[in-house]
Each structure stands twice: as C-alpha cells, then as structure tokens.
Write a protein that holds these residues in place. Sequence first.
Motif, short mmCIF file in Angstrom:
data_model
loop_
_atom_site.label_atom_id
_atom_site.label_comp_id
_atom_site.label_asym_id
_atom_site.label_seq_id
_atom_site.Cartn_x
_atom_site.Cartn_y
_atom_site.Cartn_z
N ALA A 199 -6.55 -0.40 -5.16
CA ALA A 199 -6.00 0.93 -4.86
C ALA A 199 -4.54 1.03 -5.29
CB ALA A 199 -6.14 1.24 -3.38
N LEU A 200 -3.88 -0.12 -5.39
CA LEU A 200 -2.47 -0.13 -5.80
C LEU A 200 -2.32 -0.44 -7.29
CD1 LEU A 200 -1.10 -2.18 -2.78
CD2 LEU A 200 -0.61 0.21 -3.24
N GLY A 201 -3.45 -0.62 -7.98
CA GLY A 201 -3.39 -1.01 -9.39
C GLY A 201 -2.81 -2.39 -9.57
N LEU A 202 -3.09 -3.29 -8.63
CA LEU A 202 -2.48 -4.64 -8.65
C LEU A 202 -3.54 -5.74 -8.62
CD1 LEU A 202 0.39 -4.28 -6.00
CD2 LEU A 202 0.68 -4.59 -8.47
N LEU A 203 -4.61 -5.56 -9.33
CA LEU A 203 -5.68 -6.55 -9.31
C LEU A 203 -5.21 -7.86 -9.95
CD1 LEU A 203 -8.61 -6.60 -8.41
CD2 LEU A 203 -9.26 -5.94 -10.72
N ALA A 204 -5.64 -9.00 -9.38
CA ALA A 204 -5.27 -10.31 -9.96
C ALA A 204 -5.78 -10.40 -11.40
CB ALA A 204 -5.88 -11.41 -9.10
N SER A 205 -5.12 -11.24 -12.19
CA SER A 205 -5.42 -11.25 -13.64
C SER A 205 -6.83 -11.75 -13.94
CB SER A 205 -4.38 -12.10 -14.37
OG SER A 205 -4.41 -13.40 -13.82
N ASN A 206 -7.44 -12.53 -13.04
CA ASN A 206 -8.81 -12.99 -13.29
C ASN A 206 -9.85 -11.99 -12.76
OD1 ASN A 206 -8.15 -13.60 -10.61
ND2 ASN A 206 -9.60 -15.27 -10.52
N GLY A 207 -9.38 -10.83 -12.31
CA GLY A 207 -10.30 -9.82 -11.79
C GLY A 207 -10.69 -8.81 -12.86
N THR A 208 -11.94 -8.35 -12.81
CA THR A 208 -12.40 -7.33 -13.74
C THR A 208 -13.09 -6.22 -12.96
OG1 THR A 208 -12.89 -9.08 -15.32
CG2 THR A 208 -13.82 -6.92 -15.82
N VAL A 209 -12.72 -4.98 -13.30
CA VAL A 209 -13.42 -3.84 -12.70
C VAL A 209 -14.68 -3.61 -13.51
CG1 VAL A 209 -13.28 -1.40 -12.14
CG2 VAL A 209 -11.25 -2.83 -11.93
N ARG A 210 -15.83 -3.79 -12.88
CA ARG A 210 -17.11 -3.61 -13.59
C ARG A 210 -17.57 -2.16 -13.55
NH1 ARG A 210 -17.60 -7.87 -16.79
NH2 ARG A 210 -16.69 -9.61 -15.64
N GLY A 211 -17.04 -1.40 -12.61
CA GLY A 211 -17.45 0.00 -12.55
C GLY A 211 -16.74 0.70 -11.41
N GLY A 212 -16.78 2.03 -11.47
CA GLY A 212 -16.24 2.82 -10.38
C GLY A 212 -14.87 3.38 -10.67
N GLU A 213 -14.35 4.13 -9.71
CA GLU A 213 -13.02 4.72 -9.88
C GLU A 213 -12.26 4.74 -8.56
OE1 GLU A 213 -14.95 9.23 -10.02
OE2 GLU A 213 -13.92 8.41 -11.76
N VAL A 214 -10.93 4.79 -8.71
CA VAL A 214 -10.04 4.83 -7.54
C VAL A 214 -9.15 6.05 -7.72
CG1 VAL A 214 -8.21 3.60 -6.30
CG2 VAL A 214 -10.04 2.30 -7.38
N LEU A 215 -9.55 7.17 -7.14
CA LEU A 215 -8.82 8.41 -7.36
C LEU A 215 -7.75 8.59 -6.30
CD1 LEU A 215 -11.88 10.75 -8.08
CD2 LEU A 215 -10.42 9.58 -9.75
N PHE A 216 -6.49 8.62 -6.77
CA PHE A 216 -5.38 8.92 -5.87
C PHE A 216 -4.89 10.33 -6.23
CE2 PHE A 216 -0.71 9.07 -5.29
CZ PHE A 216 -0.71 9.07 -3.89
N GLU A 217 -4.94 11.22 -5.27
CA GLU A 217 -4.64 12.64 -5.50
C GLU A 217 -5.33 13.13 -6.76
OE1 GLU A 217 -0.33 12.61 -5.11
OE2 GLU A 217 -0.53 13.03 -2.96
N GLY A 218 -6.57 12.71 -6.93
CA GLY A 218 -7.41 13.21 -8.01
C GLY A 218 -7.30 12.45 -9.33
N LYS A 219 -6.33 11.53 -9.44
CA LYS A 219 -6.17 10.79 -10.71
C LYS A 219 -6.60 9.35 -10.54
CE LYS A 219 -2.44 13.39 -12.85
NZ LYS A 219 -1.19 13.65 -12.16
N ASP A 220 -7.26 8.82 -11.58
CA ASP A 220 -7.82 7.47 -11.48
C ASP A 220 -6.73 6.41 -11.68
OD1 ASP A 220 -9.37 5.22 -11.36
OD2 ASP A 220 -10.85 5.90 -12.84
N ASP B 210 3.17 4.94 -15.12
CA ASP B 210 2.71 5.90 -14.09
C ASP B 210 2.48 5.20 -12.76
OD1 ASP B 210 2.88 7.91 -15.85
OD2 ASP B 210 0.73 8.08 -16.25
N LEU B 211 1.89 3.99 -12.85
CA LEU B 211 1.62 3.26 -11.62
C LEU B 211 2.91 2.93 -10.88
CD1 LEU B 211 -1.16 0.70 -12.56
CD2 LEU B 211 -1.25 2.46 -10.80
N ARG B 212 3.91 2.50 -11.66
CA ARG B 212 5.18 2.13 -11.02
C ARG B 212 5.84 3.33 -10.35
NH1 ARG B 212 5.75 -1.87 -15.05
NH2 ARG B 212 6.61 -0.33 -16.47
N SER B 213 5.61 4.52 -10.93
CA SER B 213 6.24 5.69 -10.33
C SER B 213 5.51 6.13 -9.05
CB SER B 213 6.32 6.84 -11.33
OG SER B 213 5.05 7.37 -11.52
N ILE B 214 4.28 5.67 -8.89
CA ILE B 214 3.53 6.03 -7.67
C ILE B 214 3.75 5.00 -6.57
CG2 ILE B 214 1.18 6.14 -6.75
CD1 ILE B 214 0.34 7.54 -9.27
N ARG B 215 3.68 3.71 -6.96
CA ARG B 215 3.78 2.63 -5.98
C ARG B 215 5.16 2.59 -5.33
NH1 ARG B 215 0.85 -1.18 -9.32
NH2 ARG B 215 2.84 -1.76 -10.16
#
Length: 323
Positions: free
Chosen positions: A54-75, A83-88
């Motif tokens: 949700a924070l866009g901070l997944l560990a480097s060995n992690g892979t998103v296989r599917g899905g979305e994380v919408l914050f105020e409508g944006k993935d 953009d992430l740094r301006s939100i976090r």
Amino acid sequence: MDHVLSIRNLTIDFDTPRGRVHALRDVSLEVPHRKIVGIVGESGCGKSTLISAALGLLASNGTVRGGEVLFEGKDILKMSQTDLRSIRGERISMVFQDPMTSLNPVLSVAQLMTDIQYRHLKRKPDEKRARAIEMLRQVGIPDPEQRIDHYPFQFSGGMRQRIAIAMALITNPSLLIADEPTTALDVTLEAQIIHLLRELHGSKFQSSIAFVSHNLGLIAEMCDEVVVMYAGEVIEQGSVRDLFHRPSHPYTQALLTCDPARIKKATRELPTIPGDVPNLIDLPQGCVFRPRCPKAFEPCGKTPPRPAAVAAGHEARCFLLAP
Ligand SMILES: Nc1ncnc2c1ncn2[C@@H]1O[C@H](COP(=O)(O)OP(=O)(O)OP(=O)(O)O)[C@@H](O)[C@H]1O
Ligand code: SF4
Ligand SMILES: [Mg+2]
C-alpha cells in the motif's frame, strides 16, 4: 469516491532460496473515508506485506502477480517513484511498532517535525515550529515549547509513540497506516495510545486509519471495520459489530471462542488454535485453513473457496457459506 484505499485481488510472491513464498493471494479490502479499518491475523499471515504494498515499498525479492492498490483512485503499483515520494509521509502517513526506528535519533523533535513539512514551501520556519508545538500539545506531550528541542532518546517509549503520531498527522494525511503501533508498549500505555488515536480521529483529524494488530480486543475497541487474514488470504471481513457478533469463518469462530474475554477485555496476543499455519511455499490444496479446520468436509480439499456474503458488507471465504 467512497474509499481512500481500495485493494483489489492483490497477489504477491517473494522469491527465496527455499522457493517461492505465496505471501498474499487474491486480497481485496477497502478503507472507507474517515473510517478505521483493523487488519488482524497471526504472525506471518501477510499484514506487513499488505502495508508495504500500500506504501509502494515492496521488498526487492517481491513480485506483484496481480491486482491493484488504489489510493484516492490511483494505482500505487503503477506510480513513478517521484509520485510515490510525494504521497508517502504527506497524503499517506505511517506509524510503526518501534518509534525508535522511525525517528531519526540524531535530530531533535523540532528538526524532525520541521523536516516533515518540507513540501509546505509557503510556511515560514517559525510557523512550522508553531504547528509542530501545537501538534505535540494535541498528542499530550507536556511543555511542548521546551520539549520540542529534545531528542527522541530523551522521551519514554509511550511519549516517543505520541511524537510519531504527531509527525504522522501534521500533514493532515488522508490515510494513516499504523502497523502494530502499540505492541512494544505495556498495557497501560497501549490503552492511552489507543484512546489518543480514537480521540484525534473523532475530533480534529479527518484521516482514515488502517490499523494492523494481532490484538482482537484492541481491534474491537478501536475500529469500525475488521479484516481477518489467514496465511496470505482475507478469510473474513465486515463491520466490527457484525463480525464479532456473527463470526462466520471457522478460523474467526475459533479465535473468538478461544478468547474468553471476547470484546470486553483486550487480549494482548491472538489466542492459539491447535495446528500450524501452512507453509506458504507449499500450500495445501483447496481451502488454506483445511488442515486445522474442525468443520472441513469433502469439497474443502479440492479448490479454494471464494468469498461469500454473510450479510451486507460482511463476507467470509468458506464452503459452509457457499458450497
Ligand atoms: N522479503 C521477504 N522475503 C521472503 N519472504 C518474505 C518477505 N517478506 C515477508 N515474507 C514472508 O511472507 C509472509 C508474510 O509476512 P508478513 O511480514 O507480511 O506477515 P505479518 O502478518 O506482518 O507477520 P507479523 O505479525 O509477524 O508481523 C511470511 O511467511 C514471511 O516470512
Ligand atoms: S472451506 Fe472447509 S476447510 Fe475451509 S474453513 Fe470452510 S469448512 Fe473449513
Ligand atoms: Mg508484520
């Protein structure tokens, strides 16, 4: 838009030398505006993985296989680092278990709280300091005018967590994520911090809160809605009232029957249920809870159950509800 955060069908793996860890599978949940959503589950069920995504901070060995994380409508998963740094730290703030790791020990509280306002270019330094003092006052730091020039180590654990909350709220974020914010504190301090969060949420701050805990009592006291996770899946979710009065997944039922205090008394740890959480590298076929489920029946070993409605806004992932 009704939801600040909307996670849909999120599936995340971690590659390790032992094999692929299926840490999150088809996880969906919503954090509505101005609500507090509790995320509960035993160790290793994927709570922190969910928060990192949700924070866009997944560990480097992690892979998103599917899905979305919408914050105020944006993935979040598709956003640039800029953009992430301006939100976090601005639109989404965090409070973690151990404030000593999140507060830079070589900076005074004044410096920490001024730095966090760095995007507010129009605010003058003395205005930033005044805001910080006001915020410290609101979280219950005595003598904030003097204490603001002290360093994190000069505060007790409970006070440090209050400072972390002040820092998290000073930007007036839409979403506050708290990952086990009181686990390192004793019961009295824990109660004070929970009371503070509820009070701030009920009055000045409009932020929605995602509150991660393995303390069912706290979730009941603190939250509007609850998401129960087990071995990387959301197995039940609904309003706190509904879910605690009508637990529908055998895992939630077991947690609540094991906990004699139920909603009234805070249990510090999740009650234990016979058996172990499955190995996330080699998952059981069918329902992930089957090896421990007292109610397992024939279909449970074939395919994983889909979420089924218990009532409006309340669902559970079990074949007993929808064969
Ligand atoms: N970077 C990583 N590499 C490999 N496996 C990982 C990594 N991060 C998490 N995991 C695994 O993913 C699963 C979920 O872990 P996670 O930390 O999200 O659980 P949690 O619910 O937050 O647990 P806790 O209550 O102990 O904090 C665990 O099996 C964990 O070992
Ligand atoms: S689907 Fe079957 S094994 Fe899984 S929780 Fe329901 S009854 Fe138990
Ligand atoms: Mg965790």
